[in-house]
Design an enzyme around this catalytic site. Structure first.
Site, PDB file in Angstrom:
ATOM      1  CE1 TYR A  15      -3.726   2.353   0.475  1.00  0.00           C
ATOM      2  CE2 TYR A  15      -2.960   2.772   2.715  1.00  0.00           C
ATOM      3  CZ  TYR A  15      -3.813   3.063   1.675  1.00  0.00           C
ATOM      4  OH  TYR A  15      -4.750   4.051   1.819  1.00  0.00           O
ATOM      5  CE1 TYR A 169      -6.155  -3.748   7.850  1.00  0.00           C
ATOM      6  CE2 TYR A 169      -6.999  -1.506   7.875  1.00  0.00           C
ATOM      7  CZ  TYR A 169      -5.996  -2.407   8.152  1.00  0.00           C
ATOM      8  OH  TYR A 169      -4.828  -1.967   8.733  1.00  0.00           O
ATOM      9  CG  HIS A 170     -10.696   0.790   7.315  1.00  0.00           C
ATOM     10  ND1 HIS A 170     -10.649   0.416   5.988  1.00  0.00           N
ATOM     11  CD2 HIS A 170      -9.552   1.481   7.560  1.00  0.00           C
ATOM     12  CE1 HIS A 170      -9.541   0.883   5.455  1.00  0.00           C
ATOM     13  NE2 HIS A 170      -8.856   1.518   6.377  1.00  0.00           N
ATOM     14  CE  LYS A 551     -10.191  12.696  13.839  1.00  0.00           C
ATOM     15  NZ  LYS A 551      -8.903  11.954  13.932  1.00  0.00           N
ATOM     16  CG  ASP A 555      -7.283  11.721  11.019  1.00  0.00           C
ATOM     17  OD1 ASP A 555      -7.464  10.636  10.439  1.00  0.00           O
ATOM     18  OD2 ASP A 555      -7.014  11.828  12.225  1.00  0.00           O
ATOM     19  CG  HIS A 557      -8.102   6.750  10.516  1.00  0.00           C
ATOM     20  ND1 HIS A 557      -7.707   7.371   9.357  1.00  0.00           N
ATOM     21  CD2 HIS A 557      -8.130   5.425  10.246  1.00  0.00           C
ATOM     22  CE1 HIS A 557      -7.493   6.445   8.423  1.00  0.00           C
ATOM     23  NE2 HIS A 557      -7.746   5.269   8.934  1.00  0.00           N
TER      24      HIS A 557
END
Length: 693
Positions: A15, A169-170, A551, A555, A557
């Site tokens: 990646y 995945y996340h 935040k 981003d 996440h």
């Protein structure tokens, strides 16, 4: 060997992408020369969220976590001298997936490629963006339409392409249990397949071709037996759903096709050398079992908890794959777990629990309804809070973090700031200047493709108007998007046109519905922190202490920010948390409007050096410079020192895993800022606020 033909190795990817299209192209060609067999493109956050590099929200984010691709010129440069007809390319892109696929197709056409031969994957899973990664743009309905149109287009025109990579995945990164990971991913797949079927864009007799192009992208954690069983359960459930719900009789079309990146959530900043063995164990989970083996694998680098990996670090991860595939005898045998009663019992249990949860989500109206109601997000935040509580209590052991913490000096990180790659700050200014030049110099219809008819070769503005017209109707959006790509439209212009028609969406945060994860009985660390919060609020005469969790930038996440917000709430704070994607101006304005006692900023994308000082300056300019500002994220040591010099009260990085302790330190900073005497200085919770080493 003589017994049987050795299996073909899985597709090996890294990646990668950073800084500029030219720098990323050089990295790709170097990785391919080292034996990598496919490309996996990381795009920067402005590209992922549909902004041009000169947009206010793109500040500090350009080229940080991936490569900026703002128009066809960037896509040309990204794949220069890489024949796309011969390449298998994975693009981690979701909200703007249709746009990036259009740019990729046009770039391939310019190379002379037959687009029917293009192979690769667009991630294109918007549900997990609402739940965990935060690069969503449009509301669920229009987002599902974009996905549906892409799938229908690729099945008809790029039949070897995987138009969606349903991404659990996340979900695991956001705290999902194996049951939640399977159930939520399968519920997303059902929503997507139902939408394609109901759109009527693919004839019923060809629906098996749609099912055959659905792929998955999963996570493999360090509990590798459980993870391997998870993959077997995934395959069994997919076979059942596609056969019973969609009537697919062809077993080949029902095959569960997945790629994997092993777990990044479990990578540690403390004793980061331990991450190598974690990565190896996690890779075994998706390669040991032939019947559940991944067909594409990409591994993180050992130092990703510290910052951006260098090319050498990525090479190390590639070599891990190559040693297993080419030196071991793994590929010489049939499934080594066949007939194991332990494995079968675990798989049976996972399948039963997952089918029950899938039914529960279907009763709610499906995955999209469960997103909008906040059910899925709330469940993930709760699961993550429980996991963090187990780590802090020592129930879940992490070597080097909450056990076996004594260590020798690490030669790999002796030069900590040199152990990661940094992006030249000048890259952003260069990229901003270049897109301005692109807009000024791009060819319009009068001289594009040989003085063509403007109705055949429209101007940029005409292409955008055509896109908005299509979006307001019901036709497939891919053709209008392709024309935008050819006309020189930028990423921000394409997404901006669709924002005008579709609007935007702010996903539920899941914070308010999360249950208490850490008890506060007398004698517990949480009880002591609650006492500190209560006493400090009384001394300030403020009723309750107020913490703003912000935040800034792009981003998305938000896992860490959400866990801080939940734990601060449980400790007695009044928490102001408005979710992701805020400007420094919005954060400072909210801090003033809510009269908060502390501002906590969470940034994992590397934009902290640009955005945090901006927040500090705005607070000072408003006469609120005495409000302590703390920062958490993946922050290199040198940057942490600079942030503290700029006025940040405390910096927390991944090795500061004790959230209750962090809340206690926030109270200490509030007391210090308000000139209150320290509380219980012998208490272990009142730790030094020096920058973590």
């Amino acid at each position: 060997m003589t017994e049987r033909q050795k299996d073909r190795p899985w597709l090996m990817r890294t990646y990668a992408g950073h800084s500029t299209a030219e720098a990323s192209n050089e990295l790709y060609r170097r990785n391919l020369a080292k034996g990598q067999t496919g490309l996996s493109v990381a795009f920067d956050l402005p590209t992922q969220t549909g902004y041009d590099p000169d947009h206010i929200l793109a500040r500090g984010e350009v080229g940080r976590v991936g490569v900026p691709v703002s128009h066809l010129g960037d896509m040309r440069r990204l794949f220069q001298d890489i024949p796309l007809e011969q390449m298998n390319t994975s693009m981690t892109i979701n909200a703007t997936a249709m746009w990036l696929l259009a740019l990729y197709q046009v770039a391939a056409e310019e190379q002379g490629a037959d687009i029917a031969q293009l192979q690769g994957t667009t991630q294109n899973d918007i549900v997990k963006e609402y739940l965990s990664r935060g690069t969503h743009v449009f509301p669920p309905g229009p987002s599902l339409r974009l996905t549906t149109d892409m799938i229908a287009y690729t099945v008809n025109h790029i039949p070897k392409w995987n138009p969606i990579n349903i991404c659990s995945y996340h979900l695991q990164e956001a705290g999902a249990t194996p049951v939640q990971e399977i159930s939520y991913a399968m519920s997303t797949a059902i929503a997507v397949l139902d939408s394609v079927r109901d759109s009527g864009q693919v004839p019923e007799e060809r629906f098996g071709e749609v099912v055959a192009r659905i792929s998955f992208f999963v996570n493999a954690g360090v509990r590798f037996i459980e993870e391997m069983c998870k993959m077997r359960a995934f395959g069994r459930i997919w076979d059942k759903v596609t056969k019973e719900r969609y009537g697919i009789e062809n077993a080949k079309q029902r095959r569960f096709r997945y790629g994997v990146q092993v777990n990044s959530l479990g990578l540690t900043e403390a004793q980061p050398e331990n991450n190598v063995q974690r990565i190896v164990l996690e890779m075994l989970a998706v390669t040991l079992s032939k019947d559940a083996r991944a067909r594409a694998v990409q591994l993180p680098a050992w130092n990703e908890a510290l910052g951006l990996p260098r090319p050498w670090d990525q090479q190390w991860s590639l070599r891990i794959q190559q040693v297993l595939a080419h030196e071991s005898d793994l590929l010489e045998y049939d499934d080594i777990f066949a007939g194991s009663h332990v494995i079968e019992a675990k798989v049976d249990s996972l399948v039963a629990d997952c089918l029950a949860e899938i039914d529960r989500i279907q009763e709610m109206g499906g995955a999209m309804a469960a997103v909008e109601s906040g059910y899925l997000k709330g469940e993930l935040v709760s699961s993550h809070a429980e996991r963090r509580a187990r780590i802090e209590a020592g129930e879940d052991k992490i070597v080097g973090v909450n056990c076996f913490e004594q260590t020798e000096e690490n030669p790999l990180t002796a030069d900590l700031d040199g152990a990661i790659m940094t992006v030249d700050p000048a890259t952003e200014a260069f990229t901003v200047e270049r897109i301005g030049r692109w807009r000024a110099e791009r060819q319009e219809s009068s001289d594009r493709q040989g003085n063509g008819d403007p109705f055949v070769f429209p101007t940029t503005q005409q292409a955008l108007e055509r896109l908005k017209e299509a979006a307001a109707g019901t036709e497939n959006l891919m053709e209008a998007t392709l024309e935008c790509a050819r006309a020189g439209v930028t990423t921000g212009e394409w997404a901006g046109a669709l924002r005008e028609v579709f609007g935007e969406f702010r996903a539920p945060t899941g914070v308010s519905s999360a249950p208490v994860a850490v008890t506060a009985e007398p004698g517990t660390p949480m009880h002591e922190v609650r006492e500190k919060v209560s006493r400090t609020a009384d001394e300030l005469g403020s009723g309750r202490l107020r913490l703003l969790v912000g935040k800034p930038g792009l981003d998305g996440h938000s896992n860490g920010a959400e866990q801080i917000a939940v734990r601060a709430r449980d400790a007695g704070f009044e928490v102001v948390y408005q979710g992701i994607r805020l400007t420094p101006e919005e954060i400072s304005s909210a801090a003033l409007a809510e009269d908060v006692h502390c501002v906590g900023l969470s940034i994992l994308s590397g934009s902290h050096s640009a955005l945090v000082p901006d927040v500090l300056e705005r607070l000072r300019g408003a006469g609120a410079g005495d409000i302590p500002v703390i920062v958490g994220g993946i922050i290199p040591n040198a940057d942490a020192v600079a942030l503290k010099a700029a006025g940040v009260a405390a910096v927390f990085t991944p090795k500061d895993f004790g959230i209750t302790e962090i809340i206690g330190r926030i109270v200490d900073e509030i007391r210090k800022a308000n000139k209150l005497a320290p509380l219980d200085t012998d208490n272990a919770l009142v730790a030094s606020t020096e920058v973590p080493a």
